[in-house]
Design an enzyme around this catalytic site. Structure first.
Site, PDB file in Angstrom:
ATOM      1  N   GLY A  99       8.538   3.236   2.492  1.00 31.97           N
ATOM      2  CA  GLY A  99       8.851   4.011   3.667  1.00 31.97           C
ATOM      3  C   GLY A  99      10.533   4.199   3.786  1.00 31.97           C
ATOM      4  O   GLY A  99      10.566   4.026   2.411  1.00 31.97           O
ATOM      5  N   ILE A 159       1.010  -0.841   0.013  1.00 31.94           N
ATOM      6  CA  ILE A 159       0.383   0.082   0.163  1.00 31.94           C
ATOM      7  C   ILE A 159       0.683   1.334   0.500  1.00 31.94           C
ATOM      8  O   ILE A 159       0.741   2.683  -0.223  1.00 31.94           O
ATOM      9  CB  ILE A 159      -1.271  -0.515   1.031  1.00 31.94           C
ATOM     10  CG1 ILE A 159      -0.192   0.040   2.209  1.00 31.94           C
ATOM     11  CG2 ILE A 159      -1.950  -0.960   1.126  1.00 31.94           C
ATOM     12  CD1 ILE A 159      -1.170  -0.335   3.444  1.00 31.94           C
ATOM     13  N   GLY A 160       2.291   0.819  -0.041  1.00 32.14           N
ATOM     14  CA  GLY A 160       2.849   2.270   0.090  1.00 32.14           C
ATOM     15  C   GLY A 160       4.459   1.720   0.352  1.00 32.14           C
ATOM     16  O   GLY A 160       4.915   0.690  -0.023  1.00 32.14           O
ATOM     17  N   ASP A 210       8.186  15.924  14.482  1.00 30.87           N
ATOM     18  CA  ASP A 210       7.500  15.598  13.059  1.00 30.87           C
ATOM     19  C   ASP A 210       5.615  15.574  12.462  1.00 30.87           C
ATOM     20  O   ASP A 210       5.677  15.621  12.143  1.00 30.87           O
ATOM     21  CB  ASP A 210       8.316  14.494  12.393  1.00 30.87           C
ATOM     22  CG  ASP A 210       7.838  15.451  10.683  1.00 30.87           C
ATOM     23  OD1 ASP A 210       7.547  15.715  10.548  1.00 30.87           O
ATOM     24  OD2 ASP A 210       8.218  13.620  10.301  1.00 30.87           O
TER      25      ASP A 210
END
Length: 962
Positions: A600, A597-598, A716
Site C-alpha cells: 500500500g 499479499i500486497g 475514488d
C-alpha cells in the site's frame, strides 16, 4: 523322407541297355536291374533314359540320389576315342500335369527337358574286376502348379552304369509343442528356406497366441512361437497334453500352470474343478480371488467409550472385533433411530474403517441409542450382516446459550426483524450472537451477521423468497450450537401493517415490550455517546469503558428517525481523538502475520489471523505502517481507520481494530480472499455468469447506498478499490480520498483544494469545479459497472486523461462491452447523465439491480453497437501498428498469429472490419479471448473516426471481411 528304387515304367530313348547283375555293396544275394551305356568308340553319342511319372504331392522340392559306376577314358589308347570319351552324364527334368510320356514324347533333346546338373564321377575304374560305386545327390526345386515330374539321364560318350536312382522329399514329422499339435510338413522350395506351420491346440486346451512352428530345409522343426494353454480345471503334462485336476484341487484360469490345492475352509468332491466350495458358514466375496481362503463375518465391536460429549455432539470410539472372521476389510456402520435428518456423521454413517465416529447437530439434554455394526466382505452374502453389532446409549449435555422461541416482530419486502430467547445457566453471560441466513435450498455459502442483543434486523433480502435462519450464542465457555432452521419469507405487510405471525395477545405484549426496551436503550446510548464525546474533547482521554475488544457500534437511527451522519476525522482538533473514538485497540500479541499479499501507500498488506481468547480464530487483512514514517504519515494512515470504524454494513469493508501502542502500527480488517475486484475479474475473464456479475454490482451499489445515507462521499470509487470474498460478495474499501459532505450547503457538494483525481472514474463537474457529491459517486459507479461487465478492461482504454476529459465533455460515453445486457448499459448511461440531478440515487440503483436479478429474462437482450460521438485528434499510439502481428502482441493475443495468416488477414484495414462471427471462422472460440479482441477492434474504430462521425460500418455483414 520318401523315395523308391527301380520300378517299371522306365523308357529308353536309345543306347541304354538293361542288364541284371550282382552289386555286393547294395544287394549281395539278389541280382539288380542296371541300365548301362558304353559307346565310347562311337561318334555323336546321344543316349537318353527317362524315369516313370513321379507324382510330387504336397512336396515343394525333391532330392535325387544316383548310384552309378564309370570307367576311365585313359584305358583306351586310340586318340580319336580319347577325344570323344566322357567321364560325366547329365540329369534333366520335365514337369507335367499327368503321365503322358511315350517313346516319342517328350522329344529327346536338351531343349525340351530342363537340365538339373552335369553329374561327374569321383571314382573311376579301369578293370571290370575293380568296379567302384559313385553316389551323387542333387536338390531339385519344383515348379508350383504341376502334378508330377519326369527325370531323364543323357549319356554323350561315357561308359556309365546306373545302379540305383532314388527320388525323395524331406518332411518335418508330426510333433507337439506348447500344447499345440503340428502335422507332418514337407520342407520348402529352397534349401535355405523354411515353412511356417500353424498348430492345432490339443484337447482341453485353448489358444493364448497363434501357435506356429517352422519346418527347416533339413526336416527339423525350429523357432516355436505362441501356443496353447490348458483350460480351466485341467493341468498340463510335459507340454503335450492336458489332464483334469484331481479332487481337492482346482484351477480357476486357463494357463500352463498346475492345479492348486484348495485353500483353507474349502473343498472339491470331483475332478476337473474350476474352484473350491466353502465349508458350511464360510463364504467367499465376489471380489475375492479364488486362491483366497473362505472366511466368515466378524464378531461385534466391543469396549465402546465416549471420547467427547457436548450439548450437540458426541465422539464415540471402540475396539475392533475380537474375531475378524479371517479378513482385514472390516468396516463399520452407525444406526441411530432417534437422530433426525439434520444430524451429521463424521466420517460418515456407513462404510468407514476408523474405530471412532462423531455425531453433531444433536439435541441437547437428549438420550440417544446407537448401534455400531461391524461388517466385512462376506457379511452381506452371509445374511448375518445385522448380527455383528454393539448397542450403546448416551445423553447429550445441556446446550451453551441454547436459542429458543425465535419470533418475527416486523418485516417488509426486503427485511425481517427477529427476536429470540436464550436458555443458559445462572452464572453464564452471553457475549454475542451469530445469525446465519440463506435462501432455502441454496448452494451458496450463507451470510453471517453478529449482534450483541437478542434481536436483529436482516436487510437486503429478496421479496417473497423463503429464507432459512440459524442462530447461536457465545458465553465464557465458548460458542453454543446453531438453532434449528427458522423459516421466514419477506413480503409486503398486509394493509401496510405487519402480518399476524402467531395468534393470541401474548406476542403483541412481547413485541411491544421489546420495542420499548430497544427505544429506551437507543436513547440511553445516544446520551452516553454525547457525554463521552464532550468528555473526550475536554480531556483527550480514552475511557475504553467496554474493554479492549468490545466494538462500539454507533446507532444508525437517531430518535428523529434520520440516519446518523458520518463524522470527518479532520474536524477534530486532535486527530488521535477520532482514532480513539471510532476504533478499538487490539493487542499485537493476538495478531499472527502469515504472508505478505500486497503493498500500500504506507507499507505492506498482509494476511494473518486474529487470535483472541474465547473467540474463534479469524482470518484478517493487516495493513502495516512502514518503519521511518513521519507523524503526518501516521495520522494519514490512522485517519482511514477512523473513517472505516464508523461503518457497519455487509457491503462495506469492516474494521476489526488497530494496533497503535506497539510497532509496527497496524490496521486490521476482515480478510477478502479474492482480493481487489479488477484483478479478480481479469483472472476469471469469461468465467462468470451475467447474474453473478449483476450480483456483484448490486452489492457495491448497496454499500454505496449505505455510505450515501450517512452523507459520505467516497471520491475514488473504482473496481481496484472494491474487495471480493470467496462467495463473490463485494465490499467498498479504500477511503483514502474520502471527505465529509456538508448537507447544509445549497448544492450538497464538497469542494477540494486539489490533489489527485481519478479522471476516468470522475464525473465532469468534479473534474471541472472540484465539487464532489453522492451524484459524482453515482457516475463513478457507472464506470465500475462497465469494468465488471468487461472483466476489468481499462476504461477509455489507452487514451490520455486529456483525451478522456475532452471526449466526455463532448458527450462521448463508453460503448457497451461484448455480451453486455441492454438493461445494464442503459443503467450505465443513466449514471453518466451530464446534469448530476438527473442521475439516479444509489437507492434507485439497488432497486433496479434487484429487479434484474429477480427477473433474469430482462438480461437476455444484449446491447448492440450503436453510433457515438468520438473525440478529435485521436491518440496515435494505439493505431500505429505496423502489422497484424504487432497488434496481436500488443493485446497479448499473439497465439492466434497463424490463425490470422491462414485466413488471409494481413493488414490492419482488414482487422478493422472483423466481426464476432469472423472470430469463430478464425478458430478463436474462447469467450474471454473474443471479448478482448473485439474490445480492441472497437477501440481502434473509435480512434480512427473524426468528430461527430458515426460508425455505420460497425454493424457489418455476417460474411468474413466483407
Amino acid at each position: 523322407m520318401c523315395g523308391a528304387r527301380w520300378r517299371d515304367g522306365w523308357t529308353k530313348g536309345g543306347g541304354w541297355n538293361e542288364v541284371s547283375t550282382y552289386v555286393t555293396e547294395i544287394s549281395p544275394t539278389e541280382p539288380l536291374k542296371v541300365f548301362t551305356s558304353c559307346y565310347v568308340s562311337s561318334r555323336d553319342v546321344n543316349n537318353w533314359l527317362r524315369s516313370p511319372f513321379i507324382e510330387v504331392g504336397e512336396s515343394k522340392s525333391l532330392w535325387v540320389e544316383m548310384i552309378f559306376t564309370m570307367r576311365k577314358c585313359v584305358k583306351h589308347s586310340d586318340p580319336s576315342i580319347l577325344q570323344q570319351c566322357r567321364e560325366t552324364f547329365d540329369l534333366y527334368q520335365f514337369h507335367a500335369d499327368k503321365d503322358f510320356a511315350n517313346d516319342d514324347m517328350p522329344k529327346w533333346d536338351d531343349i525340351t527337358y530342363s537340365r538339373v546338373d552335369k553329374i561327374p564321377a569321383e571314382t573311376l575304374y579301369e578293370s571290370t574286376n575293380d568296379i567302384l560305386l559313385n553316389t551323387e545327390t542333387r536338390f531339385v526345386p519344383l515348379t508350383p502348379g504341376y502334378r508330377g515330374i519326369y527325370f531323364a539321364f543323357q549319356d554323350t560318350g561315357a561308359c556309365v552304369s546306373l545302379v540305383s536312382i532314388k527320388v525323395y522329399y524331406k518332411v518335418c514329422p508330426n510333433t507337439t509343442q506348447n500344447y499345440a499339435f503340428f502335422s507332418e510338413t514337407p520342407t520348402g522350395k529352397d534349401q535355405a528356406s523354411s515353412v511356417e506351420k500353424v498348430g492345432t491346440c490339443v484337447p482341453n486346451s485353448s489358444k493364448y497366441q497363434r501357435p506356429t512352428y517352422r519346418c527347416m530345409s533339413d526336416g527339423s522343426w525350429d523357432i516355436p512361437l505362441g501356443g496353447c494353454q490348458c483350460n480351466q480345471g485341467f493341468e498340463g503334462v510335459d507340454g503335450e497334453k492336458c489332464v483334469p485336476c484331481r479332487r481337492n484341487y482346482y484351477k480357476w484360469l486357463a494357463s500352463d500352470t498346475k492345479c492348486h490345492q484348495c485353500p483353507n475352509n474349502s473343498f472339491t468332491d470331483e475332478e476337473q474343478s474350476v474352484e473350491c466350495t466353502c465349508y458350511d458358514k464360510y463364504f467367499r466375496a465376489s471380489t475375492d480371488d479364488k486362491s483366497k481362503p473362505c472366511t466368515r463375518p466378524p464378531s461385534p465391536p466391543h469396549n465402546v467409550v465416549i471420547d467427547r460429549l457436548t450439548d450437540s455432539m458426541v465422539k464415540l470410539s471402540w475396539q475392533p472385533p475380537q474375531d475378524n472372521g479371517g479378513r482385514t476389510d472390516i468396516q463399520y456402520n452407525i444406526v441411530c433411530d432417534e437422530c433426525g435428518d439434520d444430524v451429521l456423521y463424521s466420517p460418515r454413517p456407513k462404510g468407514f474403517n476408523s474405530t471412532s465416529v462423531e455425531l453433531s447437530r444433536l439435541e441437547s439434554s437428549t438420550t440417544y441409542t446407537v448401534y455400531i455394526y461391524a461388517e466385512n466382505g462376506v457379511s452381506a452374502i452371509s445374511g448375518r450382516e445385522k448380527e455383528s453389532f454393539v448397542q450403546y446409549q448416551f445423553t447429550t449435555k445441556r446446550s451453551i446459550a441454547q436459542i429458543d422461541n425465535i419470533h418475527v416482530v416486523e418485516y417488509g419486502e426486503t427485511f425481517v426483524s427477529l427476536v429470540w430467547e436464550v436458555l443458559k445457566d445462572a452464572d453464564e453471560n452471553v457475549i454475542q450472537y451469530k445469525v446465519m441466513h440463506n435462501l432455502k435450498n441454496s448452494q451458496k455459502p450463507p451470510v453471517t451477521n453478529t449482534t450483541y442483543t437478542e434481536s436483529i434486523t436482516l436487510r437486503q433480502l429478496l421479496k417473497n423468497q423463503e429464507y432459512e435462519i440459524r442462530i447461536k450464542g457465545m458465553t465464557d465457555k465458548g460458542w453454543g450450537e446453531y438453532s434449528k432452521p427458522f423459516l421466514v419469507t419477506p413480503r409486503t405487510p398486509y394493509n401496510g401493517k405487519q402480518d399476524k405471525i402467531e395468534p393470541g395477545p401474548s406476542i403483541v405484549i412481547i413485541v411491544g415490550s421489546i420495542i420499548a426496551v430497544i427505544l429506551c436503550m437507543a436513547i440511553a446510548a445516544i446520551m452516553i455517546i454525547i457525554l463521552l464525546k464532550r468528555s473526550r474533547r475536554s480531556d483527550g482521554k480514552n475511557p475504553d469503558i467496554d474493554g479492549p475488544y468490545h466494538h462500539v457500534t454507533v446507532p444508525l437511527f437517531q430518535p428523529s428517525g434520520t440516519i446518523k451522519s458520518y463524522v470527518d476525522p479532520h474536524t477534530y482538533e486532535d486527530p488521535n481523538q477520532a482514532v480513539r473514538e471510532f476504533t478499538r485497540e487490539i493487542d499485537a500479541q493476538h495478531i499472527i502475520i502469515e504472508s505478505v499479499i500486497g503493498g500500500g501507500e504506507f507499507g505492506d498488506v498482509c494476511k494473518g489471523k486474529l487470535r483472541v481468547p474465547t473467540r474463534p480464530d479469524m482470518s484478517v487483512a493487516i495493513k502495516t505502517l512502514k518503519a521511518g514514517a513521519t507523524d503526518k504519515n501516521r495520522l494519514d494512515f490512522l485517519t482511514e481507520a477512523s473513517i472505516m470504524g464508523q461503518f457497519d454494513d455487509p457491503n462495506v469493508i469492516f474494521l476489526e481494530g488497530v494496533v497503535t501502542k506497539t510497532n509496527p502500527i497496524m490496521i486490521v480488517t476482515e480478510y477478502m480472499a479474492n482480493g481487489s475486484l479488477d484483478s479478480f475479474l481479469r483472472k476469471n475473464d469469461g468465467q462468470l455468469t451475467v447474474i453473478q456479475l449483476v450480483g456483484m454490482m448490486r452489492g457495491i451499489a448497496s454499500g454505496m447506498k449505505y455510505l450515501s445515507e450517512m452523507n459520505y462521499v467516497h471520491r475514488d470509487l473504482a473496481a481496484r478499490n472494491i474487495l471480493c470474498n470467496e462467495s463473490l460478495v463485494c465490499k467498498v474499501a479504500d477511503f483514502g480520498l474520502s471527505r465529509e459532505v456538508n448537507i447544509d450547503t445549497t448544492d450538497g457538494a464538497y469542494t477540494t483544494k486539489g490533489g489527485k483525481i481519478p479522471v476516468r472514474w470522475t464525473a465532469p463537474e468534479a473534474i471541472a469545479f472540484r465539487k464532489f457529491t453522492s451524484a459524482s459517486d453515482v457516475w463513478s459507479f457507472g464506470v465500475v459497472m462497465w469494468e465488471v461487465i468487461s472483466y476489468g478492461e481499462r476504461p477509455y482504454w489507452n487514451w490520455s486523461n486529456q483525451d478522456v476529459i475532452k471526449a466526455v465533455e463532448k458527450g462521448y460515453r463508453l460503448p457497451p462491452p461484448m455480451e453486455c445486457p441492454e438493461a445494464i448499459h442503459q443503467l450505465m448511461l443513466d449514471t453518466w447523465q451530464k446534469e448530476r440531478n438527473n442521475r439516479p440515487k444509489f437507492a434507485q440503483i439497488v432497486k433496479s439491480l434487484d429487479k434484474l436479478i429477480r427477473a433474469p429474462e430482462l438480461l437476455r437482450k444484449m446491447a448492440k453497437p450503436r453510433p457515438h460521438v468520438f473525440i478529435e485528434n485521436s491518440p496515435s499510439d494505439i493505431t500505429n501498428f505496423v502489422s497484424v502481428e504487432d497488434w496481436l502482441n500488443a493485446i497479448k493475443m499473439e497465439r492466434y498469429r497463424d490463425n490470422f495468416v491462414s485466413a488471409g488477414v494481413t493488414n490492419m484495414d482488414q482487422v478493422m472490419r472483423i466481426t464476432v462471427k469472423d472470430l469463430d471462422t478464425l478458430g478463436i472460440t474462447l469467450l474471454g479471448h473474443q471479448k478482448k479482441i473485439m474490445n480492441s477492434v472497437q477501440t481502434l474504430r473509435a480512434q480512427l473516426v473524426g468528430p461527430q462521425v458515426h460508425l455505420p460500418h460497425m454493424q457489418m455483414s455476417e460474411g468474413f471481411l466483407v
